[in-house]
Design a protein around this motif. Structure first.
Motif, PDB file in Angstrom:
ATOM      1  N   PHE A 472       0.819  -1.213   0.000  1.00  0.00           N
ATOM      2  CA  PHE A 472       0.000   0.000   0.000  1.00  0.00           C
ATOM      3  C   PHE A 472       0.853   1.264   0.000  1.00  0.00           C
ATOM      4  O   PHE A 472       0.509   2.247  -0.642  1.00  0.00           O
ATOM      5  CB  PHE A 472      -0.976  -0.013   1.179  1.00  0.00           C
ATOM      6  N   ILE A 473       1.980   1.237   0.723  1.00  0.00           N
ATOM      7  CA  ILE A 473       2.859   2.414   0.707  1.00  0.00           C
ATOM      8  C   ILE A 473       3.450   2.602  -0.683  1.00  0.00           C
ATOM      9  O   ILE A 473       3.608   3.725  -1.160  1.00  0.00           O
ATOM     10  CB  ILE A 473       3.980   2.277   1.764  1.00  0.00           C
ATOM     11  N   ASP A 474       3.742   1.515  -1.342  1.00  0.00           N
ATOM     12  CA  ASP A 474       4.248   1.604  -2.700  1.00  0.00           C
ATOM     13  C   ASP A 474       3.231   2.347  -3.572  1.00  0.00           C
ATOM     14  O   ASP A 474       3.575   3.219  -4.359  1.00  0.00           O
ATOM     15  CB  ASP A 474       4.499   0.198  -3.263  1.00  0.00           C
ATOM     16  N   PHE A 475       1.966   2.021  -3.382  1.00  0.00           N
ATOM     17  CA  PHE A 475       0.909   2.695  -4.141  1.00  0.00           C
ATOM     18  C   PHE A 475       0.864   4.185  -3.807  1.00  0.00           C
ATOM     19  O   PHE A 475       0.931   5.034  -4.691  1.00  0.00           O
ATOM     20  CB  PHE A 475      -0.456   2.048  -3.859  1.00  0.00           C
ATOM     21  N   THR A 476       0.751   4.517  -2.522  1.00  0.00           N
ATOM     22  CA  THR A 476       0.559   5.928  -2.179  1.00  0.00           C
ATOM     23  C   THR A 476       1.794   6.769  -2.510  1.00  0.00           C
ATOM     24  O   THR A 476       1.640   7.893  -2.969  1.00  0.00           O
ATOM     25  CB  THR A 476       0.195   6.123  -0.691  1.00  0.00           C
ATOM     26  N   GLN A 477       2.985   6.212  -2.290  1.00  0.00           N
ATOM     27  CA  GLN A 477       4.146   7.054  -2.595  1.00  0.00           C
ATOM     28  C   GLN A 477       4.247   7.282  -4.104  1.00  0.00           C
ATOM     29  O   GLN A 477       4.709   8.316  -4.546  1.00  0.00           O
ATOM     30  CB  GLN A 477       5.437   6.479  -1.998  1.00  0.00           C
ATOM     31  N   LEU A 495       8.795   3.325   2.457  1.00  0.00           N
ATOM     32  CA  LEU A 495       8.867   2.235   1.476  1.00  0.00           C
ATOM     33  C   LEU A 495      10.226   1.543   1.503  1.00  0.00           C
ATOM     34  O   LEU A 495      10.298   0.313   1.481  1.00  0.00           O
ATOM     35  CB  LEU A 495       8.563   2.779   0.073  1.00  0.00           C
ATOM     36  N   GLU A 496      11.285   2.336   1.547  1.00  0.00           N
ATOM     37  CA  GLU A 496      12.629   1.740   1.553  1.00  0.00           C
ATOM     38  C   GLU A 496      12.809   0.804   2.754  1.00  0.00           C
ATOM     39  O   GLU A 496      13.341  -0.288   2.627  1.00  0.00           O
ATOM     40  CB  GLU A 496      13.705   2.837   1.594  1.00  0.00           C
ATOM     41  N   ILE A 497      12.336   1.267   3.922  1.00  0.00           N
ATOM     42  CA  ILE A 497      12.481   0.430   5.115  1.00  0.00           C
ATOM     43  C   ILE A 497      11.659  -0.854   4.969  1.00  0.00           C
ATOM     44  O   ILE A 497      12.131  -1.954   5.257  1.00  0.00           O
ATOM     45  CB  ILE A 497      12.046   1.211   6.379  1.00  0.00           C
ATOM     46  N   LEU A 498      10.437  -0.702   4.478  1.00  0.00           N
ATOM     47  CA  LEU A 498       9.573  -1.879   4.331  1.00  0.00           C
ATOM     48  C   LEU A 498      10.125  -2.867   3.310  1.00  0.00           C
ATOM     49  O   LEU A 498      10.064  -4.082   3.498  1.00  0.00           O
ATOM     50  CB  LEU A 498       8.155  -1.447   3.941  1.00  0.00           C
TER      51      LEU A 498
END
Ligand SMILES: Cc1cc2nc3c(=O)[nH]c(=O)nc-3n(C[C@H](O)[C@H](O)[C@H](O)COP(=O)(O)O)c2cc1C
Ligand code: SF4
Ligand code: SF4
Ligand code: SF4
Ligand code: SF4
Ligand code: FES
Lengths: 649, 233
Positions: A472-477, A495-498
């Motif tokens: 989901f963070i990939d989507f929003t960023q 995102l990088e951390i995840l």
């Protein structure tokens, strides 16, 4: 009486003709076949179904009327077909392809012999012979306010809409006036269904009292959430209801211009709405001097080019003005200073679609549905590992548990429930312990999720929550407009951390950073995209922290999902000697034959695609998945040597 | 509404009076109270409020707000240095620094760069240890304009250049492009006849850039040559 007819009188003339036609359909002389032909139906092949019916009818020389309707919300059962055979109640069939259509013609429509129970979903009316749709939990628990005509009327027929009471609310408001309707919507406590839940009546009142003219109303049909499609469904299945709500909103604030902002990826919604606008104009229900009054409304469609952030109201306005879709700071709110600087009311498709029903049945009726703070219904598009995926409309206040387990039939294949993600890409993930949360704006926000636009993803225990957060963070960023620092750069760091965690890389500091940075992005971002983007991270951290720790401390993905942290091996006990069902499916030829003529996986070559799991026949079920990869046991495997292999051939 | 009517407010315990309609950030800066800021320009009607550095706390409002977007009000009580404000400012700054080239010595803006000023004010280094360095996925130097060069890893995307350019006769020679983390400034129509000459005379964007991410090619070349000479000497 004055010589000028009232709006009601003009309307009832239109309605009378429509009702006659509708009545005839209810007691048909020839069989009537209704085919669900919205986007979901079409994707399931409804065009072939229609052709199948036509061909079969022609072959048999039978007469029947085919009517295309919208979506009923039972998307898992498309193509849906309802057959109203004279003398029978209307019967609904599921998954009717061209072949089933032929069978239905031959056995049922020809002579009314056999109503084909094998495809039957249920009857639409109570009767003595057939189970009705209302007997299903799905129907029993649903409460249809907004979708009550979806899938039952022909969206391309203004007459159908008129026959079921369409445009009567507009006529009523034309007679009672702007002040009356604003008060009515206020007293109904109708809250915006586009995500934030702002009271529609208050928004209308602000715009109504704004001094600048002309004023504008905009229907927000951008619907950028992946997996959400209720707005599309409403526009495709009952476009006049949206238009009637839009016209009432315009009248309420004194607007002379209305724009429907619809994403260009929704061609069927665009064409259906455009056709409906033309039909309504023709009958004087939109356009100049509506129903003989001096209220005029110019209605147009604007096709958005599909950026998620363009659903945000200020970015949407920029986009209509031909600029890059970037949100701007509020206040001023659009109701005061919106499109071209004019007072502008923006409402979601569902919000506007609710308006005609409230006007018709009264605010008191509406307040009796749902909860005190959030009356009315919620529409969810439920997807994921759930038995009956599709659109559901339930009263506000029912629990998540009820929605998932009763209305939607629970988790597919009897697997355990793990989490439900609610509110679109920036909603939160709630675990089993939160399933008693009632569905309404405030309770969901409190639990860390949100109503959002009503997207809901149900997940079973094979879903990794770190991976879900990453997704989901990939989507929003990606969808961030890039304007403000916190959202543009902050979500990228999340995102990088995840990404690292899903590979087993990370530290306690990374987890702390996810938490604090996430909280700061919420506080520091300019618009709600950034202000909600960290939700999936923060809720998974809160409810599934162990899973995060396992990833970097033990290099283990407990859900066995993260590719870098798993491995496959073949259990020599259950692998069947001589079977090689898995060998051909492997894209990298990693599966080899062992010295005792069973199979094993060369870990060096394996890319962990998982194909062999499905290829292995269920009676052997020999492929195992483990995490961390070091869990692959040393089974003392030796490959069958070349010579032996040749001898065996 | 007369522009001259004065409004009195308290900032960090100090009473100040400014004309009605003034933006809070400007009111503070004009009265010697520094608040870090990157994206604000004086005469903007709707400031972008995008850098998120100019946050302040206003009594009666729950969260820190960007002062560039608040109009002063009579009796407003403002705090510019609370913990909540500093925390968010420092994070915003860290985030900007995490994508920044960090080669100040080689930059034309060295010693008068807004980032250096803010670093000093917040007592923050120009390299972040806590976050990893993520450069934008772009070349170090973009030279597709006839006479202006753009350095994406210096740019803090304050948007000042876009704003001033839109105010010039040359309608939008410059705008934002791409999305999310890879948002960038881009020259549109820069291959058209006359753009080079126009921009050479205008220089609005080069002059307004707070961090030296936009420069005239020849000036930058001369600067670098000079630097090279100094280093070898
Ligand atoms: C990133 C983002 C995306 C949004 N997308 C939509 C959308 O697709 N449809 C929608 O109706 N509202 C969307 N909204 C909410 C709108 O800004 C606005 O609040 C809403 O359209 C108002 O209508 P309502 O009061 O009827 O809910 C979005 C908000 C944000 C921050
Ligand atoms: S929060 Fe994100 S989407 Fe919203 S203005 Fe800031 S960068 Fe753009
Ligand atoms: S997981 Fe994929 S690559 Fe690995 S052995 Fe099975 S089929 Fe081959
Ligand atoms: S020099 Fe002037 S016209 Fe050219 S890009 Fe910069 S601001 Fe725009
Ligand atoms: S180039 Fe300079 S002025 Fe333009 S956005 Fe970047 S930092 Fe701001
Ligand atoms: S100066 Fe206010 S947000 Fe940038």
């Amino acid at each position: 009486m004055s010589s000028n007819p009232t709006p009601n009188e003009i309307l009832s003339e239109l309605t009378q003709a429509a009702e006659k036609q509708w009545q005839a359909l209810q007691n048909p002389a020839v069989p009537v076949i209704y085919v669900g032909h919205a986007t979901c139906g079409r994707a399931a092949g409804s065009q072939e179904t229609i052709d199948g019916f036509k061909d079969a009818l022609e072959e048999k020389g039978l007469e029947a009327e085919i009517i295309t309707v919208g979506c009923l919300g039972h998307c898992y059962a498309e193509p849906l077909v309802t057959i109203h055979y004279p003398g029978f109640p209307p019967l609904m069939y599921q998954k009717v392809g061209a072949g089933e259509a032929r069978v239905l013609v031959n056995s049922f429509i020809q002579g009314g012999e056999d109503p084909c129970f094998e495809y039957l979903l249920g009857a639409l009316e109570p009767n003595d012979t057939f189970p009705t749709l209302m007997d299903y939990p799905r129907y029993l628990y649903e409460k249809r306010v907004i979708m009550d005509q979806c899938g039952l009327i022909d969206p391309h027929s203004l007459d159908h809409y008129l026959a079921v009471g369409g445009y009567q609310s507009l006529a009523k408001v034309l007679e009672k006036g702007d002040k009356w309707v604003v008060e009515e919507i206020k007293s109904a406590h109708l809250r915006g269904r586009g995500g934030a839940g702002f009271p529609a009546g208050i928004k209308w009142d602000i715009a109504r009292q704004a001094e600048k003219t002309p004023k504008v109303v905009i229907c927000n049909g951008d619907e950028g959430d992946p997996g959400a499609y209720m707005d599309r469904t409403l526009m495709e299945s009952n476009p006049h209801q949206v238009l009637e709500g839009l016209a009432i909103a315009a009248l309420a604030i004194g607007a002379s211009r209305a724009v429907l902002y619809i994403r260009a990826e929704y061609p069927l919604a665009v064409s259906t709405i455009e056709q409906a606008i033309a039909a309504a104009k023709e009958c004087n229900l939109l356009g100049d001097r509506i129903l003989g009054t001096d209220f005029s409304l110019e209605v147009s469609v604007f096709q958005g080019s599909g950026a998620f952030v363009c659903g945000e109201e200020t970015a949407l306005i920029q986009s209509i003005q031909g600029n890059r879709g970037m949100p701007r700071y509020r206040p001023p709110y659009p109701a005061v200073e919106g499109l071209d600087g004019l007072p502008t009311v923006i409402n979601n498709v569902k919000t506007l679609s609710t308006v005609p029903a409230i006007v018709r049945k009264g605010s008191h009726w509406f307040r009796n549905i749902g909860t005190e703070k959030t009356p009315g219904t919620a529409i969810f598009s439920v997807v994921g590992d759930v038995e009956y995926a599709g659109l559901v409309e339930v009263p506000m206040g029912v629990s998540l548990e009820h929605l998932i387990f009763e209305v939607c039939g629970g988790i597919k294949d009897g697997k355990p429930f793990k989490a439900v993600q609610i509110g679109g890409p920036s909603g939160g993930c709630l675990p089993e312990s939160e399933l008693s949360t009632p569905i309404d704006f405030d309770s969901l926000r409190q639990a860390g999720a949100m109503m959002g636009s009503g997207g809901m993803v149900v997940m079973n225990d094979e879903t990794c929550m770190v991976e879900v957060a990453r997704y989901f963070i990939d989507f929003t960023q990606h969808e961030s407009c890039g304007k403000c620092t916190f959202c543009r750069v902050g979500t990228r760091h999340l995102l990088e951390i995840l990404k690292g965690l899903t590979k087993g890389e990370g530290s306690d500091d990374d987890i702390a950073e996810l938490q604090t940075l996430g909280e700061e992005i919420i506080k520091g971002s300019l618009c709600s995209l950034g202000k909600t983007a960290p939700n999936p991270v923060l809720t998974t951290l809160r409810f599934f922290k162990d899973e995060y720790l396992a990833h970097y401390r033990e290099h283990r993905c407990p859900a066995l999902m993260c590719r870098d942290l798993i491995a496959y091996y073949i259990d020599l006990e259950t692998c069947a000697r001589g079977c090689d069902a898995c060998v051909a499916c492997c894209p990298t030829e990693a599966i080899f034959t062992t010295s005792n003529r069973k199979k094993a996986i060369d870990q060096e070559k394996c890319v962990k695609c998982g194909e062999c799991v499905y290829a292995c026949p269920p009676e052997y079920d020999a492929v195992r998945k483990v995490s961390p990869p070091e869990m692959v046991p040393d089974q003392g495997i030796k490959p069958l040597d070349k010579e032996e292999e040749e001898n065996n051939e | 509404m007369s522009k001259d009517r004065m409004v009195t407010l308290t900032v960090d315990g100090l009473e100040i009076s400014v004309p009605q309609g003034t933006k809070l950030l400007k009111a503070c800066l004009d009265n010697g109270i520094y608040i870090p800021n990157l994206c604000y320009i004086d005469d903007m009607e709707h400031p972008p409020a995008s850098c998120r550095l100019c946050l302040v706390e206003i009594e009666g409002r729950p969260d820190p707000l960007p002062s560039c977007s608040q109009k002063v009000e009579d009796g407003m009580v403002v705090h510019t240095e609370t913990d909540a404000v500093r925390l968010l400012q420092k994070t915003a700054f860290r985030l900007l620094v995490s994508t920044n080239h960090g080669k100040c010595r080689l930059c034309m803006a060295n010693k008068h760069c807004a980032m250096q000023q803010i670093a000093k004010f917040l007592h923050m280094p120009l390299r972040t240890k806590k976050l990893r360095y993520i450069p934008k996925d772009m070349p170090e130097v973009i030279e597709d304009h006839p006479c202006i060069v753009y350095e994406p890893n210096k740019c803090v995307l304050c948007g000042r250049c876009v704003y001033v350019c839109s105010r010039q006769n040359y309608d939008f020679a410059l705008d934002f492009a791409r999305r999310g983390f890879n948002t960038t400034i881009s020259f549109f129509g820069s291959q058209e006849e006359g753009v080079g000459d126009y921009c050479r005379n205008c220089r609005a964007c080069v002059d307004i850039c707070p961090v030296g991410a936009l420069n005239f090619k020849d000036e930058r070349d001369a600067f670098l040559q000079d630097l090279q000479a100094k280093i070898s000497a």
